[in-house]
Design a protein around this motif. Sequence first.
Motif, PDB file in Angstrom:
ATOM      1  N   GLU A  26       0.545  -1.273  -0.094  1.00 24.73           N
ATOM      2  CA  GLU A  26      -0.236  -0.057  -0.142  1.00 24.73           C
ATOM      3  C   GLU A  26       0.803   1.385  -0.426  1.00 24.73           C
ATOM      4  O   GLU A  26       1.115   1.714   0.479  1.00 24.73           O
ATOM      5  CB  GLU A  26      -0.226   0.231   1.542  1.00 24.73           C
ATOM      6  CG  GLU A  26      -2.520   0.565   1.542  1.00 24.73           C
ATOM      7  CD  GLU A  26      -2.291   0.923   0.664  1.00 24.73           C
ATOM      8  OE1 GLU A  26      -1.861   2.519  -0.194  1.00 24.73           O
ATOM      9  OE2 GLU A  26      -2.947   0.942  -0.180  1.00 24.73           O
ATOM     10  N   LEU A  27       1.085   1.608  -1.419  1.00 23.73           N
ATOM     11  CA  LEU A  27       2.281   2.756  -1.950  1.00 23.73           C
ATOM     12  C   LEU A  27       2.085   4.392  -1.448  1.00 23.73           C
ATOM     13  O   LEU A  27       2.093   5.458  -2.802  1.00 23.73           O
ATOM     14  CB  LEU A  27       3.542   2.462  -2.657  1.00 23.73           C
ATOM     15  CG  LEU A  27       4.025   0.725  -2.390  1.00 23.73           C
ATOM     16  CD1 LEU A  27       4.884   0.671  -3.392  1.00 23.73           C
ATOM     17  CD2 LEU A  27       4.793   0.914  -0.956  1.00 23.73           C
ATOM     18  N   SER A  28       0.269   4.349  -1.180  1.00 21.45           N
ATOM     19  CA  SER A  28      -0.638   5.684  -1.999  1.00 21.45           C
ATOM     20  C   SER A  28       0.762   6.818  -0.815  1.00 21.45           C
ATOM     21  O   SER A  28       0.390   8.031  -1.644  1.00 21.45           O
ATOM     22  CB  SER A  28      -1.775   5.744  -1.874  1.00 21.45           C
ATOM     23  OG  SER A  28      -1.965   5.216  -0.163  1.00 21.45           O
ATOM     24  N   ASP A  29       0.854   6.483  -0.236  1.00 21.56           N
ATOM     25  CA  ASP A  29       1.333   7.532   1.055  1.00 21.56           C
ATOM     26  C   ASP A  29       2.689   7.591   0.921  1.00 21.56           C
ATOM     27  O   ASP A  29       3.724   8.411   1.977  1.00 21.56           O
ATOM     28  CB  ASP A  29       1.021   7.914   2.174  1.00 21.56           C
ATOM     29  CG  ASP A  29       0.912   6.739   2.843  1.00 21.56           C
ATOM     30  OD1 ASP A  29       1.641   5.432   2.602  1.00 21.56           O
ATOM     31  OD2 ASP A  29       1.373   6.697   4.030  1.00 21.56           O
ATOM     32  N   GLN A  30       3.596   7.103  -0.197  1.00 15.09           N
ATOM     33  CA  GLN A  30       4.920   6.809  -0.120  1.00 15.09           C
ATOM     34  C   GLN A  30       5.662   8.097   0.021  1.00 15.09           C
ATOM     35  O   GLN A  30       5.455   8.412  -1.012  1.00 15.09           O
ATOM     36  CB  GLN A  30       5.525   5.819  -0.487  1.00 15.09           C
ATOM     37  CG  GLN A  30       6.825   5.093  -0.598  1.00 15.09           C
ATOM     38  CD  GLN A  30       6.820   4.692  -2.124  1.00 15.09           C
ATOM     39  OE1 GLN A  30       6.768   4.665  -2.665  1.00 15.09           O
ATOM     40  NE2 GLN A  30       7.923   2.949  -1.186  1.00 15.09           N
ATOM     41  N   ALA A  31       7.005   8.073   0.512  1.00 14.05           N
ATOM     42  CA  ALA A  31       7.216   9.052   0.475  1.00 14.05           C
ATOM     43  C   ALA A  31       8.340   8.955  -1.433  1.00 14.05           C
ATOM     44  O   ALA A  31       8.739   7.855  -1.553  1.00 14.05           O
ATOM     45  CB  ALA A  31       8.772   9.826   1.183  1.00 14.05           C
ATOM     46  N   SER A  32       8.202  10.447  -1.938  1.00 12.94           N
ATOM     47  CA  SER A  32       8.363  10.175  -2.846  1.00 12.94           C
ATOM     48  C   SER A  32      10.581   9.648  -3.341  1.00 12.94           C
ATOM     49  O   SER A  32      10.557   8.876  -4.437  1.00 12.94           O
ATOM     50  CB  SER A  32       8.606  12.026  -4.022  1.00 12.94           C
ATOM     51  OG  SER A  32       9.361  12.272  -3.087  1.00 12.94           O
ATOM     52  N   GLU A  33      10.948   9.971  -2.236  1.00  9.81           N
ATOM     53  CA  GLU A  33      12.528   9.491  -2.195  1.00  9.81           C
ATOM     54  C   GLU A  33      12.588   8.255  -2.688  1.00  9.81           C
ATOM     55  O   GLU A  33      14.050   7.590  -3.088  1.00  9.81           O
ATOM     56  CB  GLU A  33      13.398  10.322  -1.592  1.00  9.81           C
ATOM     57  CG  GLU A  33      12.983  10.206  -0.265  1.00  9.81           C
ATOM     58  CD  GLU A  33      11.736  10.946   0.669  1.00  9.81           C
ATOM     59  OE1 GLU A  33      12.315  11.658   2.369  1.00  9.81           O
ATOM     60  OE2 GLU A  33      11.247  11.782  -0.294  1.00  9.81           O
ATOM     61  N   PHE A  34      12.154   7.234  -1.888  1.00 11.93           N
ATOM     62  CA  PHE A  34      11.771   6.016  -2.079  1.00 11.93           C
ATOM     63  C   PHE A  34      10.710   5.132  -2.917  1.00 11.93           C
ATOM     64  O   PHE A  34      10.900   4.174  -3.310  1.00 11.93           O
ATOM     65  CB  PHE A  34      11.546   5.573  -0.361  1.00 11.93           C
ATOM     66  CG  PHE A  34      12.235   5.905   0.524  1.00 11.93           C
ATOM     67  CD1 PHE A  34      13.356   5.705   1.038  1.00 11.93           C
ATOM     68  CD2 PHE A  34      11.474   7.090   1.343  1.00 11.93           C
ATOM     69  CE1 PHE A  34      13.728   6.070   1.880  1.00 11.93           C
ATOM     70  CE2 PHE A  34      11.918   7.345   2.451  1.00 11.93           C
ATOM     71  CZ  PHE A  34      13.322   7.130   2.759  1.00 11.93           C
TER      72      PHE A  34
END
Length: 275
Positions: free
Chosen positions: A95-103
């Motif tokens: 579930e990556l909808s709120d994953q930080a962009s740098e990762f």
Amino acid sequence: MATFGQIIFYSLVTLIVIFAAIIIMVLVLAFTSKTYTSTGSVMSSNTKPITNISEDVLLSCNLHAVLQDKFSDMSVTWQKDQNRVVYRFQKGAPELSDQASEFKGRARMSPDDIISGNASLLLRSVRSSDAGEYTCSIQSSYGSGKVTVYLRTAAYSTPTFTFSDGSLTAEASRWFPKPTVKWQNETGSFLGGNMTFSTSSSGLFTAVSTLQPVSAEYLYTCTVQNELVAAVSEVMITGSVVNQRNYFSFSVASPLLSSLCLNMMTTLLSIYCVA
């Protein structure tokens, strides 16, 4: 009756012992970082890893629960500095909808490993900015908890050696933070060497150190190190051939803690000397 100087001396010795005990306790807690629950525990096999910039690193996190070997309902969240989502796994899928962009595209977990209780995170192509505190949080009907992993980043490499006209030169490229270079002979005595540094456009250091005169068939030790990593090379000249054996060693304590311990001891000793 004890003199005033003896009282100060014994008081300082007592303080040193107390501070040493506190430091040891902090180190023990740091390297056995675990969170236990009534049914299981979350732990990491390495809470202070050091990784080479641009390489991959596996951040360890595991759930161990009593009499359970499958965790089909397990949810895992990895966060950096407690506010940026690195990776989230729940309801059997990422579930990556709120994953930080740098990762994005660089963080990965294995679903097959997760159901076995292994919530370790693979972080690809590590950057210097990746250094920091990571928290692995696990929720499961068989156990839950969290563990903190402090990732330290460095750049390091094995030095290369050249021998010419009685001079032995070590070149250590791609180092960060800035290293020092030390030479020793067979008996362990330190030797002087000429040193130069250069810096790449990416901020990495190259150290070049030349030792002279150098005798064939003698064993020399060259240590390139910063506060995180040491590259130790045992070097012997046979004819015109340079034979070397290398190994790395890594700091187990954070630079902040090491500096704190050193400053504490220095202050106590200086007080004693003045007294």
